[in-house]
Design a protein around this motif. Structure first.
Motif, PDB file in Angstrom:
ATOM      1  N   ALA A 120       2.000   0.319  -4.421  1.00  0.00           N
ATOM      2  CA  ALA A 120       0.772   0.689  -5.146  1.00  0.00           C
ATOM      3  C   ALA A 120       1.034   0.661  -6.648  1.00  0.00           C
ATOM      4  O   ALA A 120       0.191   0.213  -7.435  1.00  0.00           O
ATOM      5  N   THR A 175      -0.059  10.926  -0.455  1.00  0.00           N
ATOM      6  CA  THR A 175      -0.383  11.574   0.810  1.00  0.00           C
ATOM      7  C   THR A 175       0.504  12.814   0.868  1.00  0.00           C
ATOM      8  O   THR A 175       1.721  12.695   0.720  1.00  0.00           O
ATOM      9  N   ASP A 179      -9.734  -3.135  -3.214  1.00  0.00           N
ATOM     10  CA  ASP A 179     -10.833  -2.306  -3.712  1.00  0.00           C
ATOM     11  C   ASP A 179     -10.377  -1.227  -4.693  1.00  0.00           C
ATOM     12  O   ASP A 179     -11.109  -0.845  -5.598  1.00  0.00           O
ATOM     13  N   GLU A 180      -9.156  -0.705  -4.498  1.00  0.00           N
ATOM     14  CA  GLU A 180      -8.748   0.454  -5.308  1.00  0.00           C
ATOM     15  C   GLU A 180      -7.496   0.220  -6.147  1.00  0.00           C
ATOM     16  O   GLU A 180      -7.288   0.895  -7.144  1.00  0.00           O
ATOM     17  N   LEU A 181      -6.636  -0.692  -5.710  1.00  0.00           N
ATOM     18  CA  LEU A 181      -5.330  -0.783  -6.378  1.00  0.00           C
ATOM     19  C   LEU A 181      -5.174  -2.035  -7.229  1.00  0.00           C
ATOM     20  O   LEU A 181      -4.073  -2.334  -7.702  1.00  0.00           O
ATOM     21  N   ARG A 236      -7.909  -3.519   2.618  1.00  0.00           N
ATOM     22  CA  ARG A 236      -9.122  -3.253   1.814  1.00  0.00           C
ATOM     23  C   ARG A 236      -8.794  -2.396   0.607  1.00  0.00           C
ATOM     24  O   ARG A 236      -9.255  -2.641  -0.505  1.00  0.00           O
ATOM     25  N   GLN A 237      -7.960  -1.377   0.817  1.00  0.00           N
ATOM     26  CA  GLN A 237      -7.599  -0.483  -0.284  1.00  0.00           C
ATOM     27  C   GLN A 237      -6.884  -1.247  -1.405  1.00  0.00           C
ATOM     28  O   GLN A 237      -7.093  -0.969  -2.594  1.00  0.00           O
ATOM     29  N   ALA A 258       0.825  -1.222   0.000  1.00  0.00           N
ATOM     30  CA  ALA A 258       0.000   0.000   0.000  1.00  0.00           C
ATOM     31  C   ALA A 258       0.852   1.262   0.000  1.00  0.00           C
ATOM     32  O   ALA A 258       0.328   2.368   0.016  1.00  0.00           O
ATOM     33  N   GLU A 312      -7.404  -1.576   6.987  1.00  0.00           N
ATOM     34  CA  GLU A 312      -7.859  -0.533   6.050  1.00  0.00           C
ATOM     35  C   GLU A 312      -6.999  -0.546   4.777  1.00  0.00           C
ATOM     36  O   GLU A 312      -7.508  -0.447   3.658  1.00  0.00           O
ATOM     37  N   LYS A 313      -5.689  -0.688   4.946  1.00  0.00           N
ATOM     38  CA  LYS A 313      -4.808  -0.747   3.776  1.00  0.00           C
ATOM     39  C   LYS A 313      -5.084  -2.004   2.949  1.00  0.00           C
ATOM     40  O   LYS A 313      -5.047  -1.981   1.728  1.00  0.00           O
ATOM     41  N   ARG A 331      -0.624   6.718   2.581  1.00  0.00           N
ATOM     42  CA  ARG A 331      -1.324   5.865   1.610  1.00  0.00           C
ATOM     43  C   ARG A 331      -0.698   6.218   0.276  1.00  0.00           C
ATOM     44  O   ARG A 331      -0.804   7.364  -0.170  1.00  0.00           O
ATOM     45  N   ALA A 376      -1.607   7.374  -6.190  1.00  0.00           N
ATOM     46  CA  ALA A 376      -2.152   7.652  -4.857  1.00  0.00           C
ATOM     47  C   ALA A 376      -1.058   8.368  -4.064  1.00  0.00           C
ATOM     48  O   ALA A 376       0.070   7.880  -3.983  1.00  0.00           O
TER      49      ALA A 376
END
Ligand SMILES: NC(=O)c1ccc[n+]([C@@H]2O[C@H](COP(=O)([O-])OP(=O)(O)OC[C@H]3O[C@@H](n4cnc5c(N)ncnc54)[C@H](OP(=O)(O)O)[C@@H]3O)[C@@H](O)[C@H]2O)c1
Length: 295
Positions: free
Chosen positions: A118, A263, A147-149, A143-144, A113, A140-141, A284, A261
């Motif tokens: 990523a 931060t 779901d997103e990566l 899931r990311q 993540a 949470e990471k 992130r 992505a």
């Protein structure tokens, strides 16, 4: 400007072929900036450039050490310090040139993540990987990642048995391990990798706060029994691939197949805080510091 794990290594005692920073010197590293004045007519004021002058708000830079950035409204500027910068190139050459990833091969990426991680998941997919598995430091990471990566499966490495956690999501093993962490992660990869697999040693962040003598993986003999190739690399040795990579990756971004992505911490005064936060996993994707307004 970019804050990166390798900077921690350069603050420590010297490693072979890895010079440490001079005490009191400005920390160098990837950054992008705007030309405020130029003594050379070929570079107009207002041009956005990338350079390696690092942690500062102004720099006097020779023309040969800046690279103009083609600003594209479809691509955020920050991507040039992330998937379109050294981060993306690291993931790309690690998979393509070091792992020599073949279509359909299954890949595990640790530190998935973060910035390189990523990029790695997405690029592995774009380069034709089979299953792409990632690990990271929080639910949470995790899931990311899926779901997103674009990761097919992911797990949190805070488990009593890393090999068991890896086998749960990769019961048939892996062909390639992209190592950002080292130590117990490397040992788990050695436990599950298939014959003729490749281990790409990109980073060993688990060691950066405590360099020095450490026990090696207990199962290194698997390199022999599984006929593996284990290879380390540094992105700086692959700069010749950069321009072609940027062109290819920019096109993937415009097509919506590759995302960046980031931060972002605000202000040079917060750089040290951002750096420490990145090392403890608060970022992130890529950790950046904004030293002035976006042009
Ligand atoms: N070979 C090269 O040329 C090259 C170039 C660039 C980067 N790298 C290496 O690639 C790796 C990733 O770099 P990056 O820039 O993308 O940084 P990053 O992954 O964005 O940030 C560091 C991440 O490492 C994880 N981490 C910290 N301590 C850890 C530990 N003890 N065990 C497992 N994970 C830990 C944290 O995420 P969690 O919340 O998941 O713990 C943190 O977010 C680093 O090892 C870096 O040195 C190598």
């Amino acid at each position: 400007m970019s804050v990166d794990p390798y900077m921690r290594v350069r603050m420590a005692a010297t490693l072979p072929n890895y010079p440490s920073w001079e005490l009191g010197a400005v920390m160098d590293g990837s950054a992008i900036g705007v030309v405020e004045a130029s003594g050379d007519g070929s570079l107009a004021e207002g041009t956005v450039v990338s350079h390696r002058y690092g942690w500062r708000d102004h720099a006097l830079v020779p023309l040969t050490e800046v690279r103009p950035i083609a600003v594209d409204p479809a691509i955020p500027l920050t991507a040039h310090l992330d998937v379109l910068g050294m981060t993306g190139l690291t993931a790309y050459v690690g998979l393509r040139d070091v792992a020599r990833l073949q279509p359909g091969e299954d890949v595990w990426v640790s530190g998935a993540a973060g910035a390189v991680g990523a990029a790695c998941g997405q690029l592995a997919r774009l380069l034709g990987a089979g299953r792409v598995i990632g690990s990271a430091g929080s639910p949470e990471k995790v899931r990311q990642l899926t779901d997103e990566l674009g990761y097919d499966a992911a797990f949190d490495y805070h488990v009593p048995e890393l090999t068991a956690a890896l086998l749960e999501v990769a019961p048939a093993g892996i062909d390639v391990y992209f190592d950002n962490v080292g130590d117990d992660h490397l040992a788990a990869a050695l436990d599950v990798i298939r014959p003729h697999g490749r281990i790409v040693v990109c980073g060993a962040i688990n060691q950066y706060n405590q360099l020095g003598e450490r026990p090696g993986p207990h199962n290194l003999i698997n390199v022999l029994t599984q006929r593996l190739r284990v290879e380390g690399f540094t992105v700086r040795e692959h700069l010749a691939s950069y321009e072609a990579f940027v062109e290819r990756a920019s096109e993937w971004m415009r097509q919506g197949r590759l995302t960046s992505a980031v931060t972002v911490a605000e202000g040079l005064d917060h750089a040290v805080h951002a750096f420490r936060e990145m090392l403890r996993g608060a970022n992130r994707g890529k950790m950046l510091v904004r030293v002035s307004e976006d042009p």
